[in-house]
Design a protein around this motif. Structure first.
Motif, mmCIF file in Angstrom:
data_model
loop_
_atom_site.group_PDB
_atom_site.id
_atom_site.type_symbol
_atom_site.label_atom_id
_atom_site.label_comp_id
_atom_site.label_asym_id
_atom_site.label_seq_id
_atom_site.Cartn_x
_atom_site.Cartn_y
_atom_site.Cartn_z
ATOM 1 N N ALA A 113 42.476 48.305 36.152
ATOM 2 C CA ALA A 113 42.901 49.109 35.004
ATOM 3 C C ALA A 113 41.855 49.109 33.900
ATOM 4 N N ILE A 114 41.274 47.954 33.609
ATOM 5 C CA ILE A 114 40.260 47.872 32.546
ATOM 6 C C ILE A 114 39.033 48.697 32.920
ATOM 7 N N ALA A 115 38.598 48.594 34.177
ATOM 8 C CA ALA A 115 37.418 49.349 34.618
ATOM 9 C C ALA A 115 37.625 50.840 34.446
ATOM 10 N N ARG A 116 38.799 51.322 34.791
ATOM 11 C CA ARG A 116 39.075 52.753 34.682
ATOM 12 C C ARG A 116 39.084 53.223 33.228
ATOM 13 N N ARG A 117 39.338 52.308 32.300
ATOM 14 C CA ARG A 117 39.302 52.694 30.882
ATOM 15 C C ARG A 117 37.878 52.980 30.399
ATOM 16 N N VAL A 118 36.882 52.440 31.078
ATOM 17 C CA VAL A 118 35.492 52.712 30.683
ATOM 18 C C VAL A 118 34.773 53.571 31.716
ATOM 19 N N GLY A 119 35.544 54.199 32.604
ATOM 20 C CA GLY A 119 34.959 55.154 33.537
ATOM 21 C C GLY A 119 34.212 54.550 34.694
ATOM 22 N N ILE A 120 34.508 53.298 35.030
ATOM 23 C CA ILE A 120 33.847 52.645 36.163
ATOM 24 C C ILE A 120 34.764 52.697 37.370
ATOM 25 N N GLU A 121 34.244 53.200 38.469
ATOM 26 C CA GLU A 121 35.028 53.295 39.691
ATOM 27 C C GLU A 121 35.037 51.936 40.388
ATOM 28 N N LEU A 122 36.148 51.254 40.251
ATOM 29 C CA LEU A 122 36.341 49.971 40.903
ATOM 30 C C LEU A 122 37.509 50.135 41.868
ATOM 31 N N SER A 123 37.395 49.563 43.062
ATOM 32 C CA SER A 123 38.443 49.739 44.061
ATOM 33 C C SER A 123 38.767 48.411 44.722
ATOM 34 N N LEU A 124 39.863 48.392 45.480
ATOM 35 C CA LEU A 124 40.210 47.190 46.233
ATOM 36 C C LEU A 124 39.102 46.807 47.211
ATOM 37 N N ALA A 125 38.398 47.785 47.729
ATOM 38 C CA ALA A 125 37.298 47.491 48.652
ATOM 39 C C ALA A 125 36.225 46.638 47.984
ATOM 40 N N ASP A 126 36.019 46.847 46.687
ATOM 41 C CA ASP A 126 35.036 46.036 45.969
ATOM 42 C C ASP A 126 35.458 44.574 45.925
ATOM 43 N N PHE A 127 36.751 44.321 45.744
ATOM 44 C CA PHE A 127 37.229 42.940 45.711
ATOM 45 C C PHE A 127 37.003 42.262 47.053
ATOM 46 N N ASP A 128 37.243 42.985 48.125
ATOM 47 C CA ASP A 128 37.060 42.406 49.450
ATOM 48 C C ASP A 128 35.585 42.176 49.759
ATOM 49 N N ALA A 129 34.756 43.180 49.471
ATOM 50 C CA ALA A 129 33.325 43.074 49.778
ATOM 51 C C ALA A 129 32.647 42.004 48.928
ATOM 52 N N LEU A 130 32.928 42.003 47.631
ATOM 53 C CA LEU A 130 32.270 41.055 46.732
ATOM 54 C C LEU A 130 32.859 39.659 46.842
ATOM 55 N N GLY A 131 34.133 39.570 47.254
ATOM 56 C CA GLY A 131 34.770 38.266 47.369
ATOM 57 C C GLY A 131 34.417 37.514 48.631
ATOM 58 N N ARG A 132 33.978 38.225 49.659
ATOM 59 C CA ARG A 132 33.607 37.551 50.915
ATOM 60 C C ARG A 132 32.404 36.632 50.676
ATOM 61 N N GLY A 133 32.505 35.442 51.207
ATOM 62 C CA GLY A 133 31.411 34.490 51.040
ATOM 63 C C GLY A 133 31.464 33.696 49.764
ATOM 64 N N VAL A 134 32.426 34.011 48.877
ATOM 65 C CA VAL A 134 32.580 33.244 47.643
ATOM 66 C C VAL A 134 33.533 32.085 47.910
ATOM 67 N N HIS A 135 33.123 30.896 47.522
ATOM 68 C CA HIS A 135 33.937 29.708 47.739
ATOM 69 C C HIS A 135 34.617 29.286 46.439
ATOM 70 N N CYS A 136 35.815 28.729 46.544
ATOM 71 C CA CYS A 136 36.505 28.188 45.377
ATOM 72 C C CYS A 136 35.935 26.808 45.069
#
Length: 580
Positions: free
Chosen positions: A286-309
């Motif tokens: 929601a915040i991204a869309r307020r500044v005109g940035i196209e963010l999608s669920l695919a970005d969360f999956d792609a960028l989150g892969r390989g990230v460790h807690c």
């Protein structure tokens, strides 16, 4: 005459009100002078709005009068003119049916309050879950110089010598009470032990997650995430934010210059590294869309892969936000991501330095709380986005809070049509359910609840609790508290009330969850699903007037951020039409 190379003085937006020497200028200045404000305050000083979500109905933000005073001191010290104003305060624990229903209303309040008033910059005071995204969404659409100050987490809860965390242990202890393992007296005793200071939830719930993402996005000062509310350093941070916002106005460092694409990518990876709340997915979209940035669920999956807690905090782990701060806080996590090549180091921040400049020297003081990235607390912890014929537009699961043995499973659906149906039948001894089943809850999405309440982590039936069952797969179009845990699939889109496939699931249907394959599949033939769809009728709307009707008519689905369709985007904060 200006010397060669001097920059011309920037015209302050507030001077359209206070710089006038006519009837309306008299009005604007005169009525503020009833507080004893001298004339020189109106003569070219940056006017800084302190956007306050203080409310006695919102316990997490009940100390914000003090924080606002420290912001005020900082603004005055830097030569600004501070003016505090209230906006809607969304208390997660007190609002019904859910604070999320009113997030967009609060965002409208913030945006229009900023636009309507003589402000040159804004400090946002945010704490409880929905206040953070609401304020960021509204401020992003208005797009003035903006800095965020979170209220800070509570001190850790301590009950009978054991650490207990807000939300997380509420859930576990309520299950213990239902199972007869603790008494009602013990339950009440723990309530006071858990919430013993000002501040928001001290687990890595939604409030702590969003405070961390404010810092990762560059909108807050370093250490915004973790300083406890009761720690004097929280007030110092507020004071420094007050000083800095005046300089930001002079630099014309508006919010859209901070909320760039790289900032959101940093936030997504930070979300995985801290084991943060699933709610952050909806809010960041929601915040991204307020500044005109196209963010999608695919970005969360792609960028989150390989990230460790790397943060061992409840609900995924053992410790609490107070321990996180003492261990070094979010800068340690950001440094680890940067050294692993998982951070856009040049992303700008509100203090005028790059994100990497802010964190490159961060040191960890407790490797139990913040583990090295090479030996993480939990590997592969980024949000997993599931798709399939049950969730064509996506669903979310938090692997760090799930049971490993359930991450690939096929089970028989036990369906609850509404939240009322769930409450009525979950503890029925005749309910046909066992630990291998999959609980399915419908009509709890953005339109269906309405507001997409935090009911996705459905209570396990009492007869299974007595058997020792503490987790099972649960699927819904609802959300889950950031303090919750379990193998819970959330945000199924499209939701049931909008006619998504979830609406067509029946008792006995087989469902496969395969997190590694990112798959959520309903084992029903397409022809049968079409026959069910032909027989389906949408539920009646929850309201026929007012804000709730407007919300139902215009809310977007979870995969788009659940904002109102006509609020997406920004229009800035131009000086409104003159009213003389």
């Amino acid at each position: 005459m200006s010397g060669e190379g001097d920059k011309p003085a920037r015209t302050l937006r507030s001077q359209a009100w206070f710089g006038r020497q006519d009837k309306m200028g008299f009005y604007y200045r005169s009525f503020l002078k009833n507080r004893g404000i001298p004339q020189d305050q109106f003569e070219g000083k940056p006017v800084i709005g302190i956007c306050n979500t203080w409310s006695e109905l919102n316990p997490c933000n009940s100390h914000f009068r003090t924080i606002a005073e420290h912001v005020r001191y900082g603004v005055l010290e830097a030569g600004g003119f501070p003016l505090e104003f209230p906006v809607s305060s969304l208390g997660e624990v007190t609002m019904r049916p859910t604070a999320m229903l009113y997030r967009n209303l609060a965002a409208m309040d913030v945006e229009e309050a900023i636009r309507a008033h003589p402000l040159d910059g804004v400090v946002l005071l945010m704490g409880c879950d929905k206040t953070t995204p609401a304020l960021l969404m509204g401020a992003a659409s208005a797009d003035l110089p903006t800095i965020g100050v979170s209220g800070g987490p509570q001190l850790r809860g301590v009950y009978r010598g054991q650490m207990i965390g807000s939300g997380t242990n509420i859930i576990s202890m309520s299950e213990q009470l239902r199972a007869g393992e603790i008494t009602l007296h013990e339950f009440h005793e723990a309530e006071a032990a858990m919430n013993r200071s000002s501040g928001h939830c001290m687990t890595m719930g939604t409030a702590s997650t969003m405070a961390s993402l404010v810092e990762a996005l560059g909108v807050g000062l370093p250490q915004n995430a973790a300083i406890p509310a009761a720690d004097a350093r929280r007030n110092e941070l507020a004071r420094m934010a007050g000083r800095r916002i005046v300089r930001m106005v002079e630099e014309d460092l508006v919010l859209s210059k901070i909320l760039v694409r790289e900032a959101f990518e940093n936030a997504i990876r930070t979300l995985g590294a801290i084991g943060g709340s699933t709610n952050a997915v909806v809010h960041l979209l929601a915040i991204a869309r307020r500044v005109g940035i196209e963010l999608s669920l695919a970005d969360f999956d792609a960028l989150g892969r390989g990230v460790h807690c790397v943060v061992d905090l409840m609900p995924s782990g053992r410790f609490l936000m107070e321990d996180f701060y003492y261990a070094g806080g979010l800068p340690v996590v950001l440094r680890a991501l940067g050294e692993a090549g998982l951070l856009h180091k040049d992303a700008p921040t509100v203090n005028g330095r790059s994100l990497w400049e802010n964190v490159r020297d961060a040191e960890c003081w407790n490797r139990e709380v913040i583990t090295p990235l090479e030996t993480p607390f939990k590997p592969e912890s980024g949000m997993a986005i599931l798709r399939g014929n049950l969730a064509p537009d996506g669903a979310v699961i938090k692997p760090s809070a799930a049971s490993p043995e359930l991450m690939q499973h096929t089970g028989r659906a036990v369906v609850f049509e509404t939240i009322e149906d769930l409450h009525a039948r979950k503890d029925d001894e005749d309910l046909d359910i066992d630990a291998s089943c999959i609980m399915v809850l419908k009509n709890c999405g953005p339109r269906g609840y309405p507001g997409m309440a935090e009911v996705g982590n459905m209570p396990i039936p009492k007869k299974l609790l007595r058997q020792g069952v503490r987790d099972m797969i649960r699927i819904s179009d609802a959300r889950m508290s950031g303090t919750a845990y379990g193998t819970v699939v959330l945000h199924v889109a499209p939701e049931a009330a909008a006619g998504g496939p979830l609406a067509l699931v029946r008792n006995g249907d087989l469902i496969t969850l395969d997190v590694a394959a990112r798959r959520l599949h309903l084992h029903v033939e397409p022809a049968e699903l079409e026959a069910r769809r032909a027989a389906w009728t949408p539920p009646p709307p929850a309201a026929d007037r007012g804000y709730v009707k407007m919300y139902i008519d215009h809310v977007q689905q979870a995969d788009q951020g659940a904002d109102l369709d006509f609020l997406v985007g920004r229009s800035g904060a131009p000086v409104p039409r003159d009213n003389h």
